[in-house]
Design an enzyme around this catalytic site. Sequence first.
Site, short mmCIF file in Angstrom:
data_model
loop_
_atom_site.label_atom_id
_atom_site.label_comp_id
_atom_site.label_asym_id
_atom_site.label_seq_id
_atom_site.Cartn_x
_atom_site.Cartn_y
_atom_site.Cartn_z
N CYS A 1 0.85 -1.09 0.01
CA CYS A 1 0.16 0.09 0.00
C CYS A 1 0.80 1.26 -0.16
O CYS A 1 0.08 2.38 -0.17
CB CYS A 1 -0.99 -0.09 1.11
N HIS B 1 -3.30 7.06 3.01
CA HIS B 1 -4.05 5.81 2.38
C HIS B 1 -5.26 5.47 3.11
O HIS B 1 -5.40 5.60 4.25
CB HIS B 1 -2.75 5.00 2.72
N ASN C 1 -10.26 -0.12 0.64
CA ASN C 1 -8.85 -0.12 0.42
C ASN C 1 -8.31 -0.56 -0.91
O ASN C 1 -8.43 -1.89 -1.15
CB ASN C 1 -8.37 -0.99 1.65
O1 UT7 Z 1 -3.63 -1.46 3.54
C1 UT7 Z 1 -3.37 -1.65 4.85
C2 UT7 Z 1 -4.30 -2.84 4.99
N1 UT7 Z 1 -4.76 -3.40 6.30
C3 UT7 Z 1 -5.37 -2.45 7.28
O2 UT7 Z 1 -5.32 -1.21 7.10
C4 UT7 Z 1 -6.02 -2.96 8.48
C5 UT7 Z 1 -5.94 -2.39 9.91
N2 UT7 Z 1 -6.74 -2.76 10.75
C6 UT7 Z 1 -7.92 -2.46 10.59
O3 UT7 Z 1 -8.48 -1.74 9.81
C7 UT7 Z 1 -8.89 -3.01 11.73
O4 UT7 Z 1 -8.26 -3.97 12.67
C8 UT7 Z 1 -10.21 -3.94 11.16
C9 UT7 Z 1 -11.20 -3.15 10.42
C10 UT7 Z 1 -9.46 -5.06 10.16
C11 UT7 Z 1 -10.80 -4.61 12.20
O5 UT7 Z 1 -11.39 -3.96 13.17
P1 UT7 Z 1 -11.06 -4.03 14.79
O6 UT7 Z 1 -11.68 -2.94 15.38
O7 UT7 Z 1 -9.67 -3.91 14.99
O8 UT7 Z 1 -11.81 -5.31 15.11
P2 UT7 Z 1 -11.13 -6.59 15.84
O9 UT7 Z 1 -10.31 -7.42 14.92
O10 UT7 Z 1 -10.79 -6.41 17.14
O11 UT7 Z 1 -12.39 -7.34 15.77
C12 UT7 Z 1 -13.64 -7.12 16.60
C13 UT7 Z 1 -14.89 -8.01 16.74
C14 UT7 Z 1 -14.37 -9.62 16.61
O12 UT7 Z 1 -15.39 -10.28 17.07
P3 UT7 Z 1 -15.23 -10.82 18.82
O13 UT7 Z 1 -13.84 -11.68 18.71
O14 UT7 Z 1 -14.85 -9.36 19.70
O15 UT7 Z 1 -16.21 -11.37 19.14
C15 UT7 Z 1 -14.28 -9.95 15.29
O16 UT7 Z 1 -14.57 -11.36 15.01
O17 UT7 Z 1 -15.17 -7.80 15.18
C16 UT7 Z 1 -15.38 -9.18 14.43
N3 UT7 Z 1 -15.27 -8.74 13.07
C17 UT7 Z 1 -16.41 -8.84 12.44
N4 UT7 Z 1 -17.64 -8.80 12.66
C18 UT7 Z 1 -18.39 -8.84 11.43
C19 UT7 Z 1 -14.27 -8.92 12.41
N5 UT7 Z 1 -14.41 -8.82 11.07
C20 UT7 Z 1 -15.58 -8.61 11.18
C21 UT7 Z 1 -16.66 -8.56 10.13
N6 UT7 Z 1 -18.10 -8.36 10.24
N7 UT7 Z 1 -16.40 -8.26 8.64
#
Ligand code: UT7
Length: 311
Positions: A112, A236, A266
């Site tokens: 990215c 980004h 993204n």
């Molecule tokens: O270009 C670079 C590419 N990558 C990035 O920029 C990614 C950087 N990271 C992020 O943007 C965030 O970490 C994410 C958007 C990927 C995830 O958000 P988060 O607030 O960090 O969520 P989390 O991983 O802490 O997950 C929270 C909850 C989890 O459930 P539990 O374990 O709390 O029950 C996940 O299983 O959200 C759940 N979850 C979802 N729920 C519905 C994860 N993905 C999803 C989804 N829909 N798509």
Amino acid sequence: MNAGIIGLGSYAPDQILTNEDLEKKIDTSDEWIRTRTGIEERRIAAPEENTSHMAFKAAQEAIKDAGINPEQIGLILVATVTPDNPFPSVATMLQEQLGASNAAAMDVSAACAGFMYGIVTAKQFVETDTYSHVLVVGVEKLSKITNWEDRNTAVLFGDGAGAVIVSKVSEGRGILSFELGANGSGGKYLQQDGPYLTMNGREVFKFAVRQMGESAVNVIEKAGLNKEDVDMLIPHQANIRIMEAARERLELPIEKMSKTIHKYGNTSSASIPLSLKEEVMNGKVNDDDVIVMVGFGGGLTWGAIALKWGR
Ligand code: UT7
């Protein structure tokens, strides 16, 4: 004289994939995606539409906008992690398709942050009078490495392309400062492991929040400017919460940050040039405006540029 941007182009595939469409495929919700990422919809390339095709569309527009002939291009740099094939490079495919018969060509792999790496590389060749015009493209077809059953990643990414022509610009304008960096020890957090992209979202999030703000501040200082001098921040487009953290670090009002993530998701290396094109098209970036572009990605890599807009 500094190198700057004299032409801009972008391309996004027609097919729109909304959050509601994703709700039907995987265990997710529009509400979760919107509030956790800021994404509402993304574009998906048709199966037969290759990375090189999207790159070509954006490049053609940038060349036209710059008012140059393809033969005047000395170097083509294509930032991508989703090339049509490992080789030949997308850059050499473009060289042929555009008729850029005098151009050297290579792809740049910095995920990215690839577009930032491309622009900074172009700057070196332009300011040393090696090449008059360098075509830099950021393009991705992430849909082909997305695991559509993995809700942690499937909701995030989209396809698209952005392109610029980097050439010398008038005194005082152009690239004022830059920063590039890498930390290979974080490579495991965001990688293509087998056919699909895999990610440790939380680790990437922590890194991104810290690095985006830090790099943006660094290039502002290196350019001898203050935060108040920034007219537009183009981060980004990975996650609205990461983008907001960078904006808050620069103490910028909301209208001074480019936001296209809601419609494109993204798009990795394409996200910064796609956003830049939209801001210029909408009259939000004008001559002599100070722009800060900042990106981060797999590698881990990062890069930022402070630029005074205008030819
Ligand atoms: O270009 C670079 C590419 N990558 C990035 O920029 C990614 C950087 N990271 C992020 O943007 C965030 O970490 C994410 C958007 C990927 C995830 O958000 P988060 O607030 O960090 O969520 P989390 O991983 O802490 O997950 C929270 C909850 C989890 O459930 P539990 O374990 O709390 O029950 C996940 O299983 O959200 C759940 N979850 C979802 N729920 C519905 C994860 N993905 C999803 C989804 N829909 N798509």
